[in-house]
Design an enzyme around this catalytic site. Structure first.
Site, PDB file in Angstrom:
ATOM      1  N   SER A 155       6.117  -6.482   0.588  1.00 53.54           N
ATOM      2  CA  SER A 155       5.062  -5.465   0.565  1.00 53.54           C
ATOM      3  C   SER A 155       4.814  -4.853  -0.809  1.00 53.54           C
ATOM      4  O   SER A 155       3.800  -4.201  -1.025  1.00 53.54           O
ATOM      5  CB  SER A 155       5.363  -4.345   1.568  1.00 53.54           C
ATOM      6  OG  SER A 155       6.442  -3.556   1.128  1.00 53.54           O
TER       7      SER A 155
ATOM      8  N   LYS B   6       7.965   1.997  -1.243  1.00 50.98           N
ATOM      9  CA  LYS B   6       6.508   2.060  -1.335  1.00 50.98           C
ATOM     10  C   LYS B   6       6.124   2.890  -2.552  1.00 50.98           C
ATOM     11  O   LYS B   6       6.938   3.580  -3.138  1.00 50.98           O
ATOM     12  CB  LYS B   6       5.905   2.718  -0.079  1.00 50.98           C
ATOM     13  CG  LYS B   6       6.088   1.931   1.201  1.00 50.98           C
ATOM     14  CD  LYS B   6       5.228   0.688   1.242  1.00 50.98           C
ATOM     15  CE  LYS B   6       5.336  -0.064   2.533  1.00 50.98           C
ATOM     16  NZ  LYS B   6       6.469  -0.941   2.633  1.00 50.98           N
TER      17      LYS B   6
END
Length: 143
Positions: free
Chosen positions: A64, A101
């Site tokens: 990701s 993230k």
């Protein structure tokens, strides 16, 4: 979603590594005349770790964050003492789940942003429990 597996403490008494330092930069474009010797040593601790008491190494799983240059199997140096800012790559704990993230603070709330269009961003609901565990400072990318 990128998940962290087992942070490792970097012992303040141990040196990560001391390696030889090339005396000249090495061209990534056109070749330049090479030198046949190395000039001294460089201590990677001095370049990678600013605060040994709050620095950890975590291994990344998942894709990701590939847009940020962070790949599956890479290791991140994470400093827990740094103040997370909008745009920081962070290790976050959202409702008990670890993830890596990019932190975005928007007028409508906090977003944990993936750096890969194949993965959705995570809009943090108001009633969720979010802890920023640490700020990533360096990616040790395997080639």
């Amino acid at each position: 979603m990128g998940v962290i597996v087992g942070p490792r403490v970097i012992d303040a008494g141990l040196s990560l590594m001391s390696v030889l330092l090339a005396p000249i930069p090495v061209a990534a474009g056109y070749p330049s005349p090479a030198q046949d010797y190395f000039d001294g040593r460089i201590d990677l601790n001095e370049h990678l770790i600013k605060d040994v008491t709050s620095t950890f190494v975590v291994r990344v799983t998942g894709q990701s964050m590939e847009g940020a240059g962070i790949s599956d199997g890479d290791e991140l140096i994470v400093n827990r003492a740094l103040e997370p800012k909008d745009g920081s790559v962070v290790v976050a704990v959202l409702d008990g789940e670890l993830t890596i993230k990019r932190l975005r603070v928007t007028p409508s709330g906090v977003v944990l942003e993936a750096d890969n269009p194949k993965y959705p961003d995570i809009r943090v609901p108001a009633m969720s429990e979010l802890t920023i565990w640490g700020v990533a400072t360096t990616c040790l990318h395997h080639i």
